[in-house]
Design an enzyme around this catalytic site. Structure first.
Site, short mmCIF file in Angstrom:
data_model
loop_
_atom_site.label_atom_id
_atom_site.label_comp_id
_atom_site.label_asym_id
_atom_site.label_seq_id
_atom_site.Cartn_x
_atom_site.Cartn_y
_atom_site.Cartn_z
N GLY A 33 -35.23 -2.75 3.87
CA GLY A 33 -35.02 -4.06 4.54
C GLY A 33 -34.40 -4.01 5.91
O GLY A 33 -34.04 -3.05 6.34
N LEU A 34 -34.17 -5.05 6.48
CA LEU A 34 -34.00 -5.16 7.86
C LEU A 34 -32.23 -4.56 7.87
O LEU A 34 -31.63 -4.71 6.94
CB LEU A 34 -33.82 -6.31 8.61
CG LEU A 34 -35.25 -7.01 8.64
CD1 LEU A 34 -35.00 -8.60 9.00
CD2 LEU A 34 -35.91 -6.29 9.64
N GLY A 36 -28.69 -5.02 8.37
CA GLY A 36 -27.76 -6.15 8.23
C GLY A 36 -28.08 -6.82 6.82
O GLY A 36 -27.60 -7.90 6.56
N SER A 37 -29.17 -6.46 6.07
CA SER A 37 -29.67 -7.29 4.89
C SER A 37 -28.58 -6.99 3.78
O SER A 37 -28.84 -7.81 2.80
CB SER A 37 -31.21 -6.73 4.71
OG SER A 37 -31.22 -5.61 4.51
N GLY A 38 -27.87 -5.69 3.84
CA GLY A 38 -27.32 -5.47 2.68
C GLY A 38 -27.43 -4.31 2.02
O GLY A 38 -27.07 -4.34 0.69
N LYS A 39 -28.42 -3.42 2.37
CA LYS A 39 -28.86 -2.40 1.58
C LYS A 39 -27.77 -1.43 1.22
O LYS A 39 -27.55 -1.17 0.01
CB LYS A 39 -29.91 -1.58 2.40
CG LYS A 39 -30.93 -2.24 2.81
CD LYS A 39 -31.87 -1.48 3.62
CE LYS A 39 -31.70 -0.88 5.03
NZ LYS A 39 -31.25 -1.93 5.81
N SER A 40 -26.83 -0.97 2.02
CA SER A 40 -25.64 -0.04 1.88
C SER A 40 -24.69 -0.58 1.08
O SER A 40 -24.13 -0.17 0.25
CB SER A 40 -24.98 0.49 3.18
OG SER A 40 -25.98 1.24 3.91
N SER A 107 -36.66 1.86 6.67
CA SER A 107 -38.24 2.24 6.44
C SER A 107 -39.07 1.20 6.58
O SER A 107 -39.69 0.65 5.48
CB SER A 107 -38.23 2.73 5.00
OG SER A 107 -37.45 1.99 3.91
#
Length: 200
Positions: A33-34, A36-40, A107
């Site tokens: 995802g972009l 700042g999308s919240g992945k981490s 990615s």
């Protein structure tokens, strides 16, 4: 070294035996995802929840990998592809070791993600699309990258000056602009439970 001089070495202990030792299956939870999308953030929640369930895990975070394994790579399309390739190969090794590996990388290219899926067995690559509108990610801008990109101080910024290819058929879609981080995390845990990923 020429490739014809490389020979695959087989060993006695198998992936299945390692999984049995850990008491659960091993697979990749691939967050995409972009920025700042919240992945981490979600990955951290997932690892905590899995740890509480007795699941052996490890997080491969994009920024952390660029401090070591991938520190010689930039952000050109070619370098991004190599960044994902290396991470995918590392994630595959974790799966072979019997560990659940959680990856958090933008990615951006669909083909790169598909190549990693091909490198592991069916069901061992779970693509999680962290869906969040660009304007929301840009408003969060936790790392200040969007601000730099808008000023022209940062090139090849995904979503601004570089493309992001949205997954067509991800196993899981979580919408971090609509639901809390805990709710998104629970949605992933529910998927793993329903699809029998939490036992051997």
């Amino acid at each position: 070294m020429q490739r014809q001089n490389i020979f695959h070495q087989s060993f006695e202990v198998t992936k299945e035996q390692r999984q049995a030792l850990h008491g659960h299956k091993s697979y990749i939870l691939w967050f995409t995802g972009l920025s700042g999308s919240g992945k981490s953030t979600i990955a951290n929640i997932i690892e905590r929840k899995l740890h509480e369930l007795g699941i052996s895990t490890y997080i491969l975070d994009g920024d952390n990998l660029r401090e070591g394994l991938n520190q010689n790579l930039g952000f050109s399309q070619e370098d991004r592809k190599e960044n994902i390739r290396r991470t995918g190969e590392l994630a595959k090794l974790f799966v072979d070791s019997g560990i659940v590996v959680i990856t958090t990388l933008i990615s951006p290219y669909a083909e790169d993600r598909k190549e990693i899926r091909k490198r592991v067995a069916k069901g061992e690559f779970i693509e999680i699309y962290v869906k969040c509108p660009l304007e929301v990610c840009e408003k969060r801008d936790t790392k200040g990258l969007y601000k730099k990109a808008r000023k022209g101080e940062l090139t090849n910024m995904t979503g601004i000056s570089a493309p992001y290819e949205v997954p067509e058929t991800p196993e899981i879609v979580i919408e971090t602009s609509q639901y809390s981080s805990e709710e998104c995390g629970q949605e992933i845990i529910n998927y793993l439970k329903i699809n029998d990923y939490l036992t051997y």
